[in-house]
Scaffold this motif. Structure first.
Motif, mmCIF file in Angstrom:
data_model
loop_
_atom_site.group_PDB
_atom_site.id
_atom_site.type_symbol
_atom_site.label_atom_id
_atom_site.label_comp_id
_atom_site.label_asym_id
_atom_site.label_seq_id
_atom_site.Cartn_x
_atom_site.Cartn_y
_atom_site.Cartn_z
ATOM 1 N N LEU A 29 -6.970 7.579 -0.069
ATOM 2 C CA LEU A 29 -6.066 7.174 -1.163
ATOM 3 C C LEU A 29 -6.129 5.661 -1.394
ATOM 4 N N GLU A 34 2.364 3.073 -0.663
ATOM 5 C CA GLU A 34 3.005 4.030 0.238
ATOM 6 C C GLU A 34 4.092 3.298 1.014
ATOM 7 N N PHE A 35 4.847 4.071 1.771
ATOM 8 C CA PHE A 35 5.761 3.493 2.740
ATOM 9 C C PHE A 35 5.032 3.492 4.079
ATOM 10 N N GLY A 37 3.821 3.836 7.870
ATOM 11 C CA GLY A 37 4.104 4.903 8.837
ATOM 12 C C GLY A 37 2.791 5.528 9.248
ATOM 13 N N TYR A 75 -2.668 17.845 -1.365
ATOM 14 C CA TYR A 75 -3.537 16.982 -2.164
ATOM 15 C C TYR A 75 -4.685 17.755 -2.806
ATOM 16 N N LYS A 79 -6.191 18.655 2.319
ATOM 17 C CA LYS A 79 -5.205 17.845 3.048
ATOM 18 C C LYS A 79 -3.791 18.136 2.541
ATOM 19 N N ASP A 120 4.436 10.590 -2.133
ATOM 20 C CA ASP A 120 5.585 9.675 -2.080
ATOM 21 C C ASP A 120 6.470 9.749 -3.317
HETATM 22 N N1 LIG Z 1 1.746 6.222 6.250
HETATM 23 C C1 LIG Z 1 1.826 6.921 5.141
HETATM 24 N N2 LIG Z 1 0.895 7.875 4.889
HETATM 25 C C2 LIG Z 1 1.006 8.560 3.749
HETATM 26 C C3 LIG Z 1 2.041 8.306 2.825
HETATM 27 N N3 LIG Z 1 1.874 9.140 1.767
HETATM 28 C C4 LIG Z 1 0.776 9.901 2.018
HETATM 29 O O1 LIG Z 1 0.312 10.765 1.295
HETATM 30 N N4 LIG Z 1 0.241 9.548 3.238
HETATM 31 C C5 LIG Z 1 -0.944 10.171 3.846
HETATM 32 O O2 LIG Z 1 -0.645 10.568 5.159
HETATM 33 C C6 LIG Z 1 -1.701 10.283 6.058
HETATM 34 C C7 LIG Z 1 -1.204 9.262 7.043
HETATM 35 O O3 LIG Z 1 -2.052 9.067 8.022
HETATM 36 P P1 LIG Z 1 -2.251 7.622 8.676
HETATM 37 O O4 LIG Z 1 -1.422 6.587 8.043
HETATM 38 O O5 LIG Z 1 -2.197 7.828 10.113
HETATM 39 O O6 LIG Z 1 -3.572 7.285 8.039
HETATM 40 P P2 LIG Z 1 -5.031 7.383 8.398
HETATM 41 O O7 LIG Z 1 -5.620 6.292 7.559
HETATM 42 O O8 LIG Z 1 -5.259 7.459 9.836
HETATM 43 O O9 LIG Z 1 -5.324 8.786 7.727
HETATM 44 P P3 LIG Z 1 -6.715 9.303 7.381
HETATM 45 O O10 LIG Z 1 -7.472 9.329 8.681
HETATM 46 O O11 LIG Z 1 -6.426 10.653 6.807
HETATM 47 O O12 LIG Z 1 -7.259 8.325 6.384
HETATM 48 C C8 LIG Z 1 -2.836 9.725 5.231
HETATM 49 O O13 LIG Z 1 -3.672 10.780 4.892
HETATM 50 C C9 LIG Z 1 -2.106 9.222 3.980
HETATM 51 O O14 LIG Z 1 -2.951 9.290 2.882
HETATM 52 C C10 LIG Z 1 3.010 7.312 3.105
HETATM 53 O O15 LIG Z 1 3.953 7.011 2.355
HETATM 54 N N5 LIG Z 1 2.851 6.645 4.279
#
Ligand SMILES: Nc1nc2c([nH]c(=O)n2[C@@H]2O[C@H](COP(=O)(O)OP(=O)(O)OP(=O)(O)O)[C@@H](O)[C@H]2O)c(=O)[nH]1
Length: 137
Positions: A29, A34-35, A37, A75, A79, A120
């Motif tokens: 993305l 995003e928020f 976390g 999504y 996912k 979100d």
């Molecule tokens: N932290 C966060 N993650 C979000 C939000 N909204 C949302 O769809 N996500 C999705 O939730 C997942 C959060 O995982 P993560 O923050 O540990 O991210 P990551 O980059 O390791 O994930 P990935 O390995 O899928 O890219 C991601 O796939 C992210 O796209 C949000 O508001 N905050």
């Protein structure tokens, strides 16, 4: 529906503004807002996960105030994210951006103007409604 990942996120409220974080171009993305976390790890409670993630991503310490309703979003690419939002307050730490491109402190009424990750959007809507009911009645 494919199995979902559980992700916590913090709506950090300070002086009527909320910390919003922009994902970087090399993340899933790209450039979406995003928020902060992340994913719940094995054996963690959502609250423990959120404190850990905010420290890891932003070097900030927060205190959780309350939970908001969870939003499950597909999504459509295999996912499914179960996004678990919490209202939080800043407790300390000096901001260091470790993953995001930028952060902004946005006034509650300006939150809708950002290009949010799809999961979100209902959380932003719910939060704005909750905040205006509570503080601007
Ligand atoms: N932290 C966060 N993650 C979000 C939000 N909204 C949302 O769809 N996500 C999705 O939730 C997942 C959060 O995982 P993560 O923050 O540990 O991210 P990551 O980059 O390791 O994930 P990935 O390995 O899928 O890219 C991601 O796939 C992210 O796209 C949000 O508001 N905050």
């Amino acid at each position: 529906m494919p199995s979902s990942i559980q992700v916590t996120c913090a709506l950090i409220l300070q002086d009527q503004k909320v910390l919003c974080a922009q994902r970087s171009g090399n993340m899933a993305l790209p450039w979406k807002w995003e928020f902060p976390g992340g994913k719940i790890e094995k054996g963690e409670t959502p609250e423990q996960c959120l404190l850990r993630e905010i420290k890891e991503e932003l070097n900030l310490d927060i205190e959780i105030v309350m939970a908001f309703p969870v939003n499950k979003h597909d999504y459509g690419n295999g996912k499914v994210v179960e996004l678990i939002p919490f209202l939080a307050k800043l407790r300390g730490g000096d901001l260091i951006l470790k993953e995001h491109t930028q952060i902004l402190w946005k006034g509650v009424e300006e939150l809708r103007s950002l290009d949010w990750a799809e999961a979100d959007i209902p959380i932003v809507e719910g939060f704005v409604t909750w905040f205006l009911d509570r503080f601007q009645a």
